[in-house]
Design an enzyme around this catalytic site. Structure first.
Site, PDB file in Angstrom:
ATOM      1  N   ARG A   1       0.924  10.198   5.520  1.00  0.00           N
ATOM      2  CA  ARG A   1       1.199   8.348   5.817  1.00  0.00           C
ATOM      3  C   ARG A   1       2.491   8.327   5.855  1.00  0.00           C
ATOM      4  O   ARG A   1       2.621   6.619   5.317  1.00  0.00           O
ATOM      5  CB  ARG A   1       0.400   7.909   6.058  1.00  0.00           C
ATOM      6  CG  ARG A   1      -0.918   8.053   6.851  1.00  0.00           C
ATOM      7  CD  ARG A   1      -2.641   7.679   5.653  1.00  0.00           C
ATOM      8  NE  ARG A   1      -3.261   8.400   6.387  1.00  0.00           N
ATOM      9  CZ  ARG A   1      -4.865   8.403   6.386  1.00  0.00           C
ATOM     10  NH1 ARG A   1      -5.159   7.212   5.191  1.00  0.00           N
ATOM     11  NH2 ARG A   1      -6.090   9.258   7.075  1.00  0.00           N
TER      12      ARG A   1
ATOM     13  N   ARG B   1     -10.702  10.251   0.553  1.00  0.00           N
ATOM     14  CA  ARG B   1     -10.584  10.976   1.954  1.00  0.00           C
ATOM     15  C   ARG B   1     -11.259  12.043   2.357  1.00  0.00           C
ATOM     16  O   ARG B   1     -12.331  12.452   3.668  1.00  0.00           O
ATOM     17  CB  ARG B   1      -9.319  12.643   2.546  1.00  0.00           C
ATOM     18  CG  ARG B   1      -7.922  11.787   1.954  1.00  0.00           C
ATOM     19  CD  ARG B   1      -7.640  11.400   3.094  1.00  0.00           C
ATOM     20  NE  ARG B   1      -5.974  10.385   3.139  1.00  0.00           N
ATOM     21  CZ  ARG B   1      -5.116  10.541   2.427  1.00  0.00           C
ATOM     22  NH1 ARG B   1      -4.152  11.387   2.726  1.00  0.00           N
ATOM     23  NH2 ARG B   1      -4.056   9.202   2.244  1.00  0.00           N
TER      24      ARG B   1
ATOM     25  N   LYS C   1       0.721  -1.026  -0.361  1.00  0.00           N
ATOM     26  CA  LYS C   1       0.324   0.172  -0.141  1.00  0.00           C
ATOM     27  C   LYS C   1       0.880   1.168  -0.160  1.00  0.00           C
ATOM     28  O   LYS C   1       1.853   1.779   0.652  1.00  0.00           O
ATOM     29  CB  LYS C   1      -0.637  -0.209   1.193  1.00  0.00           C
ATOM     30  CG  LYS C   1      -1.357   1.157   1.249  1.00  0.00           C
ATOM     31  CD  LYS C   1      -2.986   0.795   2.229  1.00  0.00           C
ATOM     32  CE  LYS C   1      -3.558   2.160   2.219  1.00  0.00           C
ATOM     33  NZ  LYS C   1      -4.328   2.511   3.761  1.00  0.00           N
TER      34      LYS C   1
ATOM     35  N   LYS D   1      -2.503  -1.480  -3.418  1.00  0.00           N
ATOM     36  CA  LYS D   1      -2.976  -0.167  -3.587  1.00  0.00           C
ATOM     37  C   LYS D   1      -1.998   0.327  -3.964  1.00  0.00           C
ATOM     38  O   LYS D   1      -1.361   0.492  -3.123  1.00  0.00           O
ATOM     39  CB  LYS D   1      -3.444  -0.656  -2.388  1.00  0.00           C
ATOM     40  CG  LYS D   1      -5.276   0.746  -2.563  1.00  0.00           C
ATOM     41  CD  LYS D   1      -5.552   0.946  -0.834  1.00  0.00           C
ATOM     42  CE  LYS D   1      -6.420   1.809  -0.697  1.00  0.00           C
ATOM     43  NZ  LYS D   1      -6.777   2.369   0.654  1.00  0.00           N
TER      44      LYS D   1
ATOM     45  N   GLU E   1       7.655  -7.446   1.938  1.00  0.00           N
ATOM     46  CA  GLU E   1       6.487  -6.869   2.689  1.00  0.00           C
ATOM     47  C   GLU E   1       5.262  -8.506   2.477  1.00  0.00           C
ATOM     48  O   GLU E   1       4.848  -8.566   2.852  1.00  0.00           O
ATOM     49  CB  GLU E   1       5.505  -5.568   1.687  1.00  0.00           C
ATOM     50  CG  GLU E   1       6.068  -4.454   2.721  1.00  0.00           C
ATOM     51  CD  GLU E   1       6.018  -3.932   4.527  1.00  0.00           C
ATOM     52  OE1 GLU E   1       5.356  -5.241   4.606  1.00  0.00           O
ATOM     53  OE2 GLU E   1       5.995  -3.179   4.164  1.00  0.00           O
TER      54      GLU E   1
ATOM     55  N   SER F   1      -9.802   5.456  -5.443  1.00  0.00           N
ATOM     56  CA  SER F   1     -10.451   6.940  -5.444  1.00  0.00           C
ATOM     57  C   SER F   1      -9.889   7.593  -6.834  1.00  0.00           C
ATOM     58  O   SER F   1     -10.967   8.410  -7.500  1.00  0.00           O
ATOM     59  CB  SER F   1     -11.244   7.740  -4.571  1.00  0.00           C
ATOM     60  OG  SER F   1      -9.651   7.674  -3.948  1.00  0.00           O
TER      61      SER F   1
ATOM     62  N   TYR G   1     -15.417   0.424  -7.604  1.00  0.00           N
ATOM     63  CA  TYR G   1     -16.151   1.730  -7.250  1.00  0.00           C
ATOM     64  C   TYR G   1     -16.746   0.844  -8.495  1.00  0.00           C
ATOM     65  O   TYR G   1     -17.969   1.319  -7.283  1.00  0.00           O
ATOM     66  CB  TYR G   1     -16.451   2.798  -7.008  1.00  0.00           C
ATOM     67  CG  TYR G   1     -15.701   3.401  -6.067  1.00  0.00           C
ATOM     68  CD1 TYR G   1     -15.669   2.993  -4.879  1.00  0.00           C
ATOM     69  CD2 TYR G   1     -14.012   3.554  -6.191  1.00  0.00           C
ATOM     70  CE1 TYR G   1     -14.905   3.801  -3.142  1.00  0.00           C
ATOM     71  CE2 TYR G   1     -13.176   3.929  -4.774  1.00  0.00           C
ATOM     72  CZ  TYR G   1     -13.455   3.813  -3.794  1.00  0.00           C
ATOM     73  OH  TYR G   1     -12.964   3.910  -2.470  1.00  0.00           O
TER      74      TYR G   1
END
Length: 330
Positions: A224, A213, A203, A255, A240, A281, A320
């Site tokens: 982040r 957000r 990610k 992602k 990872e 998004s 989506y």
């Protein structure tokens, strides 16, 4: 004499001559079962709230969320990933609304399971960012930094309450070191061995999260980058992956999807568990915005973007457009 290994004997265009020919030789095919629908449910609203930065996407009420889940089942979609949006007054430094059995996410999980049973995989985002007043994915230490190990304790609690609320799958998205092993142990301790973990393995700290957000009413100030991955790096995704698999991940995910197809391909080649990708998004909103301007063909762009993600190695895609595209494909 005709040379068949090269032109003029070899003519790849022969396999592109008609729609049925192209369909027959297609190497990658989308199917409704490929898709998982991300869905937002907001506490304390009586009507769905449109998300301005994501045209066509809403923050659901409990009732409209159940309807969306039923429509996903009808379309042949495999799963739904739930994100809870609590009332602002319920956010605090520890994100306690995220572990409240009567918090919006747990209530929504029970609602959806009651509506669809086992006909749809009911998944829950396992992260604190929607529930903290600072917007980070974990609890903060005295210097304002995300405390990895203290956050793991909160994730263990979240996993247990989400499983008790009916989640088939939990999706830890916070990118804390050791999160998969801690969550697996927490689930097993309460007899939830059958609850699967979809690890957000790779990610990235991406600019493409912007519209999300708004969707979750994030309170984040800053970024982040101390826990999500650097977009310049590829090899660390394989590290990872190895760690997540060792800790017990049942599925893994990349992602964002579109800007990271190279990472998706590497992870898919190295993984012995199913690989998912999240068309986030910003990817969604770029296509919708360009189509609204008349600059691209919306439907073709949607299918092309999803085909590219599957071609790169995704077994499943969070998008989506899941229900819309699944209906088109049936």
């Amino acid at each position: 004499m005709t040379t068949y290994g090269s032109f003029p004997g070899a003519r790849p265009r022969r396999l592109r001559t008609t729609p049925v020919m192209r369909r027959m030789v297609a190497e990658t095919r989308l199917h409704p079962a490929d898709f998982i629908l991300p869905a937002f449910v907001r506490e304390g609203v009586s009507e769905p709230v449109p998300i301005a930065a994501m045209p066509g996407v809403v923050q659901h009420t409990r009732d409209t969320l159940k309807k969306a889940a039923a429509e996903a089942v009808e379309a042949g979609v495999s799963g739904i990933m739930l994100f809870g949006v609590p009332e602002d007054g319920k956010k605090d430094a520890a994100g306690t609304a995220g572990t409240d059995p009567d918090g919006i996410l747990q209530v929504a999980l029970r609602d959806v399971r009651a509506e669809v049973g086992d006909e749809l995989l009911v998944m829950s985002d396992l992260c604190l960012d929607e529930f903290t007043d600072h917007g980070h994915c974990g609890v903060l230490d005295g210097q304002g930094r995300v405390d990895n190990d203290a956050t793991l304790e909160r994730y263990a609690e979240m996993a247990q309450v989400q499983a008790d609320a009916g989640a088939h799958v939990v999706g830890p998205s916070g990118m804390m070191d050791g999160q998969i092993g801690v969550i697996r142990d927490a689930l097993d301790q309460i007899g939830r061995e059958d609850v699967a973990i979809l690890a957000y393995t790779a990610k990235y700290a991406s600019a493409f999260y912007g519209p999300f957000r708004e969707a979750v009413g994030s309170s984040l100030k800053g970024d982040r980058k101390t826990y999500q991955q650097d977009s310049a790096n590829a090899r660390e995704s394989l590290r990872e992956l190895a760690l997540d698999l060792e800790e017990g991940a049942d599925m893994v995910m990349v992602k964002p999807a579109g800007p990271y197809l190279d990472i998706l391909a590497k992870v898919a080649e190295a993984s012995d568990v199913p690989v998912a990708a999240y068309q986030i998004s910003g990817e969604y909103s770029m296509i919708e915005a360009a189509a609204e301007k008349g600059w691209i063909d919306r439907d073709r762009a949607i299918l092309e973007s999803l085909t590219g993600i599957k071609r790169a190695g995704a077994r499943n895609i969070l998008t989506y457009w899941a229900t819309e595209v699944a209906r088109t494909l049936r």
